[in-house]
Scaffold this motif. Structure first.
Motif, mmCIF file in Angstrom:
data_model
loop_
_atom_site.group_PDB
_atom_site.id
_atom_site.type_symbol
_atom_site.label_atom_id
_atom_site.label_comp_id
_atom_site.label_asym_id
_atom_site.label_seq_id
_atom_site.Cartn_x
_atom_site.Cartn_y
_atom_site.Cartn_z
ATOM 1 N N ARG A 159 -2.129 10.901 -10.198
ATOM 2 C CA ARG A 159 -2.785 9.927 -9.326
ATOM 3 C C ARG A 159 -1.786 9.154 -8.474
ATOM 4 O O ARG A 159 -2.098 8.798 -7.325
ATOM 5 C CB ARG A 159 -3.593 8.956 -10.180
ATOM 6 N N PHE A 160 -0.580 8.913 -8.999
ATOM 7 C CA PHE A 160 0.365 8.053 -8.295
ATOM 8 C C PHE A 160 1.662 8.746 -7.894
ATOM 9 O O PHE A 160 2.476 8.142 -7.189
ATOM 10 C CB PHE A 160 0.695 6.830 -9.166
ATOM 11 N N LEU B 16 7.600 3.828 1.475
ATOM 12 C CA LEU B 16 8.275 3.417 0.239
ATOM 13 C C LEU B 16 7.481 3.773 -1.012
ATOM 14 O O LEU B 16 7.397 2.975 -1.952
ATOM 15 C CB LEU B 16 8.583 1.909 0.260
ATOM 16 N N LYS B 17 6.955 4.969 -1.057
ATOM 17 C CA LYS B 17 6.276 5.462 -2.254
ATOM 18 C C LYS B 17 6.935 6.763 -2.705
ATOM 19 O O LYS B 17 7.216 7.641 -1.886
ATOM 20 C CB LYS B 17 4.787 5.702 -1.981
ATOM 21 N N ILE C 77 5.922 5.155 -11.217
ATOM 22 C CA ILE C 77 4.459 5.151 -11.152
ATOM 23 C C ILE C 77 3.943 3.733 -10.936
ATOM 24 O O ILE C 77 3.056 3.488 -10.097
ATOM 25 C CB ILE C 77 3.871 5.768 -12.427
ATOM 26 N N ILE C 78 4.495 2.760 -11.667
ATOM 27 C CA ILE C 78 4.083 1.366 -11.483
ATOM 28 C C ILE C 78 4.443 0.898 -10.078
ATOM 29 O O ILE C 78 3.671 0.175 -9.429
ATOM 30 C CB ILE C 78 4.737 0.465 -12.542
ATOM 31 N N MET D 2 2.782 -0.856 -4.713
ATOM 32 C CA MET D 2 2.875 -0.754 -3.251
ATOM 33 C C MET D 2 1.508 -0.649 -2.613
ATOM 34 O O MET D 2 1.343 -0.935 -1.423
ATOM 35 C CB MET D 2 3.721 0.457 -2.863
ATOM 36 N N GLY D 3 0.506 -0.280 -3.408
ATOM 37 C CA GLY D 3 -0.847 -0.200 -2.877
ATOM 38 C C GLY D 3 -1.661 -1.453 -3.077
ATOM 39 O O GLY D 3 -2.561 -1.740 -2.271
ATOM 40 N N VAL D 4 -1.373 -2.248 -4.130
ATOM 41 C CA VAL D 4 -2.216 -3.426 -4.426
ATOM 42 C C VAL D 4 -1.447 -4.733 -4.414
ATOM 43 O O VAL D 4 -2.046 -5.793 -4.234
ATOM 44 C CB VAL D 4 -2.903 -3.249 -5.805
#
Length: 598
Positions: free
Chosen positions: A143-144, A212-213, A334-335, A340-342
């Motif tokens: 998922r991430f 930046l992911k 993963i965290i 970076m999304g929330v």
């Protein structure tokens, strides 16, 4: 009368002992209740403290100081982890408490005994919760940690810089780089993990996008392994680094230039600091400037990750072994992607950007105004046709020297085969005498080699020339050992050559162009090189991605379940053989066997 008095005395003594026994029982029961009450009260107080702490993390905006995320992000993460089924609330602890303890360890690099003080839990409970959350997080990799698809669009970060970055880098999907993380290693393996940082590390390959992911993480390689070797492994693994057709990643000069990895021009200015006071002077320097400004995303991404989670950035020896630290690094990535999304924390990103900028500055001289018109003229006239020339330039500069070493003054010094053999035989003897520390020889070993070579060959060899020659010989050894791991390749001890068919060689060279250096070439001292250096050579046997780690856990759990069932005579190995390794099928077999037994 005397008998009566004797019986009376015995009765009184027995009665007194019985009364004393009853008093002791009453005393023990009374104090037992007091102890249980005190313990219950202490447990209640610890539970109140834990509930208060979890309540604060769910409400206070400064929770970033404790667990690196705001309350809404923390609640969202706990909700997602509950959904995996790997973390559950129970009568003793909730998911929020388990996740909070895990995040606190990552955010402050503390020991379990510190958490015992804050959360009032035993060390065993804290360790169990830590590893449960670690596994649950890595299970979120699909998922991430998502690699780019074949139809991925042009990144906005490229589209927004039309004229400078777009359309020249429109097929670029991200950047790759290696980063080191300190690990705890004992015994002879230390020399494999010791890097240029002078302490044991892991060399971890990461790929990221320009927002930046992280998209790919390969952790576990020994710190002495070269970045290009780790990349080659990443491209051939079961869970490999995927590059869509016609796309490419940006990479630094430590990697080989290929259609899938665009590197800068060698021998030209590259880093942004080198252009602070001096604008590009030719199209190749302008290309390097644009390349550096875009590839900077991976340095920023790694910087934010390590700034957010000090457990993977600390220079002190970690509290966990190297396997757990590999898992921790993947979990941190993963965290990071989740946040970076929330909850991206722009202040943290700005802090990393400032640190990167100041770390690149050579002095305090204020930057001069760049000649933007000059740079723009170059981008319009020249950049569009540089890629083919860039390919040829890098290939030419990357070719090694097989029978000579370049001197610092210029020209090449010839190394006859006999001189190579003498050098390696002497160094092997010095290693046996204990004059080799980890991966390098002591000065006495070099002195003995220099004296022997100069005396026999009437030359003026220096330590610098020996060190450079050993680098070349070790490169050849690494190429040979990597080639011999492939199928269809063998070693001919008579000709001292690696033998393979033309198609096999073409595939090898296509995957790794440096392999042409050993094709149909004699490697007369391979055995000597292996005696001296093979034990120092990184193997990557513990390297893994998140998917591979999950698969390893599943296989381990399956083996443990089989052993337990076989011990209880619930299932026999013949049933497992017929199941062909399918876990669901053999579990059904287990159910049939158990029903028959009942």
């Amino acid at each position: 009368m005397n008998d009566f008095e004797g019986d009376r005395t015995i009765f009184i003594a027995a009665f007194t002992a019985y009364v004393a026994y009853l008093n002791i029982l009453v005393f023990i029961e009374y104090n037992k209740n007091l102890i249980l009450e005190a313990r219950a009260e202490a447990n209640f107080e610890r539970k109140k403290a834990r509930d208060r702490l979890i309540n604060d993390l769910n409400k206070l905006e400064d929770s970033r100081d404790v667990i690196r995320m705001r309350p809404h992000a923390f609640q969202r993460l706990c909700y997602i982890l509950r959904g995996t089924g790997r973390l559950r609330d129970n009568q003793y602890s909730c998911v929020e408490e388990q996740v909070a303890k895990f995040l606190h360890v990552l955010s402050h690099n503390v020991r379990n005994r510190t958490l015992r003080f804050f959360f009032g839990r035993s060390l065993g409970t804290i360790s169990s919760h830590f590893h449960n959350v670690l596994r649950a997080l890595i299970s979120l990799e699909d998922r991430f940690l998502v690699q780019p698809m074949d139809d991925c669009p042009i990144p906005n970060e490229i589209l927004m810089k039309e004229g400078k970055i777009f359309p020249y880098f429109e097929k670029c999907i991200g950047a790759i780089d290696g980063t080191h993380m300190r690990v705890k290693i004992f015994g002879d393996d230390v020399r494999k993990y010791r890097s240029r940082k002078q302490f044991p590390t892991q060399n971890i390959l990461v790929a990221c996008t320009f927002d930046l992911k992280f998209t790919y993480v390969l952790a576990g390689w020994e710190g002495s392994a070269h970045d290009s070797r780790i990349l080659e492994d990443a491209l051939t693994r079961a869970d490999k680094l995927k590059i869509p057709q016609g796309k490419y990643y940006l990479a630094d000069a430590g990697y080989m230039l290929t259609p899938s990895f665009l590197t800068p021009y060698r021998g030209m200015r590259y880093h942004l600091k080198e252009y602070t006071n001096h604008a590009p002077e030719n199209p190749m320097e302008l290309f390097n400037l644009r390349h550096s400004s875009l590839r900077n995303a991976v340095e920023r991404c790694i910087g934010v990750l390590k700034k957010r989670f000090p457990i993977i950035a600390s220079g002190t020896e970690p509290h966990y072994n190297e396997d757990t630290m590999s898992d921790v690094f993947i979990a941190c990535c993963i965290i990071h992607n989740f946040l970076m999304g929330v909850d991206p924390d722009e202040e943290l990103i700005d802090e990393v950007d400032n640190e990167l900028m100041h770390s690149e500055e050579e002095d305090d001289t204020p930057p001069t105004t760049r000649n933007n018109e000059y740079s723009t003229d170059f981008s319009i006239m020249e950049l569009d046709g540089l890629f083919d020339e860039h390919d040829r330039s890098n290939e030419k500069m990357f070719d090694g020297v097989e029978h000579g070493e370049k001197q610092s003054e210029g020209g090449y010094f010839s190394w006859p085969r006999a001189m190579d053999t003498l050098l390696l035989e002497i160094l092997r003897e010095q290693k046996i005498k204990g004059l080799k520390d980890d991966r390098n020889f002591q000065g006495e070993a070099y002195r003995v080699a220099i004296d022997a070579i100069n005396k026999q060959f009437k030359c003026n060899i220096t330590k610098e020339k020996i060190v450079n020659r050993l680098k070349t010989l070790k490169d050849i050894m690494h190429l040979a050992l990597d080639a011999l791991k492939k199928s269809g390749i063998s070693w001919n001890d008579t000709t001292k050559k690696i033998e393979a068919g033309p198609e096999t060689w073409n595939e090898l060279i296509k995957a790794k162009p440096k392999m042409k250096r050993i094709r149909d070439k004699e490697i007369p001292n391979l055995e000597l090189l292996r005696d001296i250096y093979e034990k120092d050579r990184a193997t990557g046997t513990k390297a893994r991605t998140a998917k591979e780690r999950l698969r390893q856990w599943e296989e381990t759990n399956t083996i443990d379940e089989v052993d337990q069932l076989q011990a209880e005579n619930v299932v026999i190995l013949e049933n497992l053989d017929r199941c062909c390794g399918d876990k669901e099928i053999w579990l059904r077999c287990c159910g049939v066997q158990q029903n028959n037994k009942q």
